[in-house]
Design a protein around this motif. Structure first.
Motif, PDB file in Angstrom:
ATOM      1  N   ASN A 197       3.579  -1.216  11.047  1.00 37.06           N
ATOM      2  CA  ASN A 197       4.774  -2.005  11.476  1.00 37.06           C
ATOM      3  C   ASN A 197       4.315  -3.486  10.356  1.00 37.06           C
ATOM      4  O   ASN A 197       4.853  -4.310  10.071  1.00 37.06           O
ATOM      5  CB  ASN A 197       5.121  -2.381  12.771  1.00 37.06           C
ATOM      6  N   VAL A 198       3.796  -3.700  10.193  1.00 38.55           N
ATOM      7  CA  VAL A 198       2.796  -4.968   8.579  1.00 38.55           C
ATOM      8  C   VAL A 198       3.623  -5.111   7.752  1.00 38.55           C
ATOM      9  O   VAL A 198       3.255  -3.635   7.023  1.00 38.55           O
ATOM     10  CB  VAL A 198       1.336  -5.183   9.050  1.00 38.55           C
ATOM     11  N   SER A 199       4.629  -6.052   6.969  1.00 42.47           N
ATOM     12  CA  SER A 199       4.859  -5.573   5.299  1.00 42.47           C
ATOM     13  C   SER A 199       3.026  -5.442   4.708  1.00 42.47           C
ATOM     14  O   SER A 199       2.570  -6.268   4.680  1.00 42.47           O
ATOM     15  CB  SER A 199       5.218  -7.008   4.903  1.00 42.47           C
ATOM     16  N   GLY A 200       4.016  -4.585   3.697  1.00 35.68           N
ATOM     17  CA  GLY A 200       2.947  -3.930   2.964  1.00 35.68           C
ATOM     18  C   GLY A 200       2.397  -2.630   3.314  1.00 35.68           C
ATOM     19  O   GLY A 200       2.553  -2.103   2.164  1.00 35.68           O
ATOM     20  N   PHE A 201       3.235  -2.768   4.411  1.00 38.51           N
ATOM     21  CA  PHE A 201       2.682  -1.071   5.228  1.00 38.51           C
ATOM     22  C   PHE A 201       4.175  -0.511   5.439  1.00 38.51           C
ATOM     23  O   PHE A 201       4.143   0.170   6.160  1.00 38.51           O
ATOM     24  CB  PHE A 201       1.561  -1.044   5.518  1.00 38.51           C
ATOM     25  N   CYS A 242       1.155  -1.390  -0.441  1.00 38.54           N
ATOM     26  CA  CYS A 242      -0.074  -0.246   0.364  1.00 38.54           C
ATOM     27  C   CYS A 242       0.585   1.288   0.155  1.00 38.54           C
ATOM     28  O   CYS A 242       1.419   1.322   1.446  1.00 38.54           O
ATOM     29  CB  CYS A 242      -1.029  -0.523   0.626  1.00 38.54           C
ATOM     30  N   HIS A 243       0.513   2.387  -0.535  1.00 39.31           N
ATOM     31  CA  HIS A 243       1.682   3.595  -1.174  1.00 39.31           C
ATOM     32  C   HIS A 243       1.466   4.802   0.162  1.00 39.31           C
ATOM     33  O   HIS A 243       3.196   4.815   0.160  1.00 39.31           O
ATOM     34  CB  HIS A 243       1.286   4.092  -2.561  1.00 39.31           C
ATOM     35  N   LYS A 244       0.379   4.692   0.524  1.00 41.99           N
ATOM     36  CA  LYS A 244      -0.085   6.110   1.048  1.00 41.99           C
ATOM     37  C   LYS A 244      -1.274   5.565   2.446  1.00 41.99           C
ATOM     38  O   LYS A 244      -1.857   4.279   1.730  1.00 41.99           O
ATOM     39  CB  LYS A 244      -0.491   7.128   0.347  1.00 41.99           C
ATOM     40  N   PRO A 245      -0.990   6.257   2.896  1.00 44.82           N
ATOM     41  CA  PRO A 245      -2.183   6.015   3.939  1.00 44.82           C
ATOM     42  C   PRO A 245      -3.503   5.904   3.740  1.00 44.82           C
ATOM     43  O   PRO A 245      -3.953   5.175   4.076  1.00 44.82           O
ATOM     44  CB  PRO A 245      -2.120   7.027   5.258  1.00 44.82           C
ATOM     45  N   ILE A 246      -3.694   6.155   2.522  1.00 44.62           N
ATOM     46  CA  ILE A 246      -5.642   6.892   1.867  1.00 44.62           C
ATOM     47  C   ILE A 246      -5.566   5.286   1.680  1.00 44.62           C
ATOM     48  O   ILE A 246      -6.279   4.755   1.334  1.00 44.62           O
ATOM     49  CB  ILE A 246      -5.023   7.778   0.806  1.00 44.62           C
ATOM     50  N   ASP A 247      -4.235   4.023   1.086  1.00 47.05           N
ATOM     51  CA  ASP A 247      -4.555   2.966   0.664  1.00 47.05           C
ATOM     52  C   ASP A 247      -5.279   1.737   1.517  1.00 47.05           C
ATOM     53  O   ASP A 247      -4.896   0.615   0.803  1.00 47.05           O
ATOM     54  CB  ASP A 247      -3.235   2.898  -0.558  1.00 47.05           C
ATOM     55  N   ILE A 248      -4.999   1.702   2.572  1.00 47.39           N
ATOM     56  CA  ILE A 248      -5.049   1.215   3.663  1.00 47.39           C
ATOM     57  C   ILE A 248      -6.139   1.399   4.835  1.00 47.39           C
ATOM     58  O   ILE A 248      -5.914   2.294   5.495  1.00 47.39           O
ATOM     59  CB  ILE A 248      -3.761   0.906   4.363  1.00 47.39           C
ATOM     60  N   HIS A 249      -6.840   0.838   5.540  1.00 46.59           N
ATOM     61  CA  HIS A 249      -7.689   0.618   5.808  1.00 46.59           C
ATOM     62  C   HIS A 249      -7.189   1.430   7.323  1.00 46.59           C
ATOM     63  O   HIS A 249      -8.231   2.554   8.459  1.00 46.59           O
ATOM     64  CB  HIS A 249      -9.016  -0.396   6.284  1.00 46.59           C
ATOM     65  N   ASN A 250      -6.923   1.257   8.225  1.00 48.13           N
ATOM     66  CA  ASN A 250      -5.451   0.875   9.264  1.00 48.13           C
ATOM     67  C   ASN A 250      -4.099   1.620   9.270  1.00 48.13           C
ATOM     68  O   ASN A 250      -3.458   1.010   9.397  1.00 48.13           O
ATOM     69  CB  ASN A 250      -6.511  -0.183  10.467  1.00 48.13           C
ATOM     70  N   PRO A 251      -3.800   2.794   8.782  1.00 51.60           N
ATOM     71  CA  PRO A 251      -2.458   3.120   8.521  1.00 51.60           C
ATOM     72  C   PRO A 251      -1.615   2.822  10.360  1.00 51.60           C
ATOM     73  O   PRO A 251      -0.576   2.724   9.759  1.00 51.60           O
ATOM     74  CB  PRO A 251      -2.532   4.323   8.209  1.00 51.60           C
ATOM     75  N   VAL A 252      -2.545   3.380  11.065  1.00 54.11           N
ATOM     76  CA  VAL A 252      -1.822   3.288  12.315  1.00 54.11           C
ATOM     77  C   VAL A 252      -1.331   2.646  12.818  1.00 54.11           C
ATOM     78  O   VAL A 252      -0.298   2.236  13.574  1.00 54.11           O
ATOM     79  CB  VAL A 252      -2.281   5.487  13.209  1.00 54.11           C
TER      80      VAL A 252
END
Length: 271
Positions: A184-188, A170-180
């Motif tokens: 620390n999870v692979s993919g973000f 996922c490139h940016k916080p907008i691209d994932i449901h829980n960026p915070v």
């Protein structure tokens, strides 16, 4: 079937003769998708080109004849390990040339990259590794930087590229449901996101979906657990990156979230 001279006109948006529709889809097993009426959906969706990731099948296990019956030439690059990875490209227009792999054996043995060349652009289907542990994260990041170098070199001779696939990032916080919570999870991870920024900038690419849509809550993958898809707790992992030289051809890019063969959904770009 169009001849090569007609194909240039067909692909050229200036005359608006026809929109070129390209879909990318991580099917999470092409054989399983076929049991869920994949060909019926494909016939209705009617893309000119579809890029497949995670086919999880050898060439002899894929119903190529079923695809031919609905008008597609299909090409597959399978992993040596059975039931694992694998990419494919199916096209209504027969490519001028198909390239299997990138020339690096430890990636090519996993069936992660293939390319179809047409008259004035090429399409790449790519499946970037996921990372469940540190060793695999190292492999993923090495793949990413080698892929960046591969694309930069390729653009010297083929400047017009559509790079379609599951990037597992996922490139940016907008691209994932829980960026915070998922930072620390692979993919973000910061290193993965930094690579994608570098990839887009140095290879002079456009993230076609974000070119048209800057709204949140648009994802392409959901875990099978905890009703994630129904709750739209997803990740945007699947992309069409388009060369900036093709910017004026871009017409539309959408996520086809209503399609349910996989834990991913297809993404589409129109040129």
């Amino acid at each position: 079937m169009r001849g090569t001279g007609e194909l240039s006109v067909y692909l050229c948006g200036h005359l608006s003769l026809k929109i070129m529709k390209i879909i990318s889809y991580n099917v999470n097993g092409i054989r399983a998708a076929f049991t869920k009426d994949f060909t019926g959906w494909l016939k209705t969706a009617d893309p000119d080109i579809i890029c497949i990731q995670e086919s999880k099948a050898g060439n002899d296990q894929i119903d190529i004849e079923a695809l031919e019956k609905i008008g597609y030439h299909s090409y597959w690059h399978s992993a040596i390990r059975k039931g694992y990875s694998g990419v494919g490209i199916a096209s209504k227009i027969k490519p001028n040339h198909v390239v299997y792999g990138c020339g690096i054996e430890h990636y090519d043995s996993e069936g992660r990259i293939m390319r179809a060349d047409f008259d004035d652009f090429s399409v790449i289907s790519v499946y970037v590794p996921s990372a469940s542990n540190i060793e695999r994260l190292d492999f993923k990041m090495q793949f990413c930087y080698d892929f960046l170098d591969y694309i930069k070199a390729l653009k010297q001779t083929i400047p017009n590229l559509v790079i379609s696939g599951d990037f597992n990032i996922c490139h940016k916080p907008i691209d994932i449901h829980n960026p915070v919570g998922l930072k620390n999870v692979s993919g973000f991870l910061p290193m993965e996101r930094a690579w994608m920024t570098k990839f887009i900038e140095e290879c002079e690419l456009i993230d076609s979906f974000r070119f048209f849509n800057e709204q949140p809550d648009h994802y392409t993958w959901w875990s099978y657990r905890q009703n994630s898809r129904e709750r739209n707790k997803g990740w945007r992992l699947d992309y069409h990156f388009v060369s900036r030289s093709m910017k004026e051809r871009l017409q539309r890019a959408v996520i086809l979230k209503e399609v349910f063969h996989s834990d991913h959904c297809p993404v589409m770009v129109e040129l």
